[in-house]
Motif scaffolding. Structure first.
Motif, PDB file in Angstrom:
ATOM      1  N   UNK A 159       0.878  -1.208  -0.050  1.00  0.00           N
ATOM      2  CA  UNK A 159      -0.035  -0.066   0.059  1.00  0.00           C
ATOM      3  C   UNK A 159       0.925   1.286  -0.038  1.00  0.00           C
ATOM      4  N   UNK A 160       0.390   2.484  -0.179  1.00  0.00           N
ATOM      5  CA  UNK A 160       1.135   3.591  -0.300  1.00  0.00           C
ATOM      6  C   UNK A 160       2.035   3.891   0.933  1.00  0.00           C
ATOM      7  N   UNK A 161       1.588   3.582   2.065  1.00  0.00           N
ATOM      8  CA  UNK A 161       2.237   3.830   3.327  1.00  0.00           C
ATOM      9  C   UNK A 161       3.439   2.934   3.600  1.00  0.00           C
ATOM     10  N   UNK A 162       3.279   1.763   3.183  1.00  0.00           N
ATOM     11  CA  UNK A 162       4.350   0.627   3.011  1.00  0.00           C
ATOM     12  C   UNK A 162       5.473   1.081   2.232  1.00  0.00           C
ATOM     13  N   UNK A 163       4.772   1.449   0.552  1.00  0.00           N
ATOM     14  CA  UNK A 163       5.792   1.784  -0.259  1.00  0.00           C
ATOM     15  C   UNK A 163       6.549   3.029   0.256  1.00  0.00           C
ATOM     16  N   UNK A 164       6.166   4.105   0.936  1.00  0.00           N
ATOM     17  CA  UNK A 164       6.807   5.287   1.395  1.00  0.00           C
ATOM     18  C   UNK A 164       7.658   4.695   2.527  1.00  0.00           C
ATOM     19  N   UNK A 165       7.390   3.915   3.419  1.00  0.00           N
ATOM     20  CA  UNK A 165       8.366   3.490   4.312  1.00  0.00           C
ATOM     21  C   UNK A 165       9.524   2.670   3.765  1.00  0.00           C
ATOM     22  N   UNK A 166       9.183   1.850   2.875  1.00  0.00           N
ATOM     23  CA  UNK A 166      10.280   1.046   2.177  1.00  0.00           C
ATOM     24  C   UNK A 166      11.270   2.019   1.534  1.00  0.00           C
ATOM     25  N   UNK A 167      10.549   3.249   0.897  1.00  0.00           N
ATOM     26  CA  UNK A 167      11.438   4.154   0.035  1.00  0.00           C
ATOM     27  C   UNK A 167      12.334   4.767   0.848  1.00  0.00           C
ATOM     28  N   UNK A 168      11.886   5.222   2.152  1.00  0.00           N
ATOM     29  CA  UNK A 168      12.828   5.884   3.230  1.00  0.00           C
ATOM     30  C   UNK A 168      13.648   5.002   3.727  1.00  0.00           C
ATOM     31  N   UNK A 169      13.462   3.807   4.145  1.00  0.00           N
ATOM     32  CA  UNK A 169      14.317   2.918   4.712  1.00  0.00           C
ATOM     33  C   UNK A 169      15.359   2.548   3.595  1.00  0.00           C
ATOM     34  N   UNK A 170      15.236   2.414   2.143  1.00  0.00           N
ATOM     35  CA  UNK A 170      15.915   2.099   1.390  1.00  0.00           C
ATOM     36  C   UNK A 170      17.046   3.487   1.422  1.00  0.00           C
ATOM     37  N   UNK A 171      16.613   4.777   1.440  1.00  0.00           N
ATOM     38  CA  UNK A 171      17.436   5.759   1.242  1.00  0.00           C
ATOM     39  C   UNK A 171      18.464   5.888   2.365  1.00  0.00           C
ATOM     40  N   UNK A 172      17.804   5.767   3.464  1.00  0.00           N
ATOM     41  CA  UNK A 172      18.768   5.652   4.841  1.00  0.00           C
ATOM     42  C   UNK A 172      19.560   4.511   4.803  1.00  0.00           C
ATOM     43  N   UNK A 210      20.957   2.999   2.281  1.00  0.00           N
ATOM     44  CA  UNK A 210      21.986   3.596   1.092  1.00  0.00           C
ATOM     45  C   UNK A 210      22.859   4.822   1.600  1.00  0.00           C
ATOM     46  N   UNK A 211      22.268   5.754   2.221  1.00  0.00           N
ATOM     47  CA  UNK A 211      23.072   6.679   2.770  1.00  0.00           C
ATOM     48  C   UNK A 211      23.889   6.253   3.696  1.00  0.00           C
ATOM     49  N   UNK A 212      23.807   5.251   4.592  1.00  0.00           N
ATOM     50  CA  UNK A 212      24.518   4.740   5.769  1.00  0.00           C
ATOM     51  C   UNK A 212      25.679   3.858   5.178  1.00  0.00           C
ATOM     52  N   UNK A 213      25.158   2.961   4.350  1.00  0.00           N
ATOM     53  CA  UNK A 213      26.107   1.780   3.981  1.00  0.00           C
ATOM     54  C   UNK A 213      26.758   1.894   2.423  1.00  0.00           C
ATOM     55  N   UNK A 214      26.049   2.886   1.719  1.00  0.00           N
ATOM     56  CA  UNK A 214      26.635   2.749   0.327  1.00  0.00           C
ATOM     57  C   UNK A 214      26.456   1.799  -0.670  1.00  0.00           C
TER      58      UNK A 214
END
Length: 164
Positions: A91-104, A106-110
């Motif tokens: 759903x949209x909320x899960x999609x948004x949460x996954x996108x945010x977690x992916x970004x965080x 990738x930012x942390x681990x590269x």
């Protein structure tokens, strides 16, 4: 031609759908001919366990972000869509949460967040991503390597099932 013979004659490039690390493909190609399915799987597992961190990163470059639909009609893209089917139907909320977690992540681990998603619910994937964000690089690397190993072995089994 049986499945083992078919595997033994596959072009090396076809093996990268299982694991995109060039060193893994080279090890699997060098080990031919394999006498049995069990020998193929054992060699694959050993080569996966021997991957250096640069090899793991090379393999990760072929994996889409969790929750994002893999593009294209390659075998690898189809397998990725199948493996991530629970996350892809978010759903949209899960999609948004996954996108945010992916970004965080990738930012942390590269590199992309990699998880053996087959059979996992969206909630399980999100919980694992949140938990793993708390890791440092030394703790995260073996987890990533293990997730890659599990995904590659599943893909190898699928490849072998499709041959012959």
């Amino acid at each position: 031609m049986d499945r083992v013979e078919a595997f033994n004659s596959l072009p090396a490039g076809d093996l990268s759908a299982v694991c995109a690390a060039p060193s893994w493909v080279a090890a699997m190609t060098a080990g031919r001919p394999y006498p049995s399915r069990q020998a193929i799987v054992a060699a694959a597992e050993a080569a996966l366990r021997d991957l250096s961190w640069p090899g793991v990163l090379a393999a990760l470059s072929a994996h889409p972000r969790i929750g994002e639909r893999a593009a294209g009609d390659s075998k690898e893209a189809a397998w990725s869509r199948r493996e991530q089917s629970a996350a892809a139907g978010s759903d949209e909320a899960t999609t948004a949460a996954l996108a945010e977690l992916n970004r965080a992540y990738e930012e942390k681990f590269g590199h992309v967040f990699l998880i053996f998603a087959s059979g996992r619910s969206r909630a399980e994937i999100l919980a694992a991503a949140r938990e793993r964000l708390g890791n440092d690089e030394a703790a995260e690397r073996p987890i990533v390597a293990e997730q890659l190993r599990r995904i590659a072995l599943l893909r190898l089994e699928r490849l072998l099932d499709e041959l012959g």
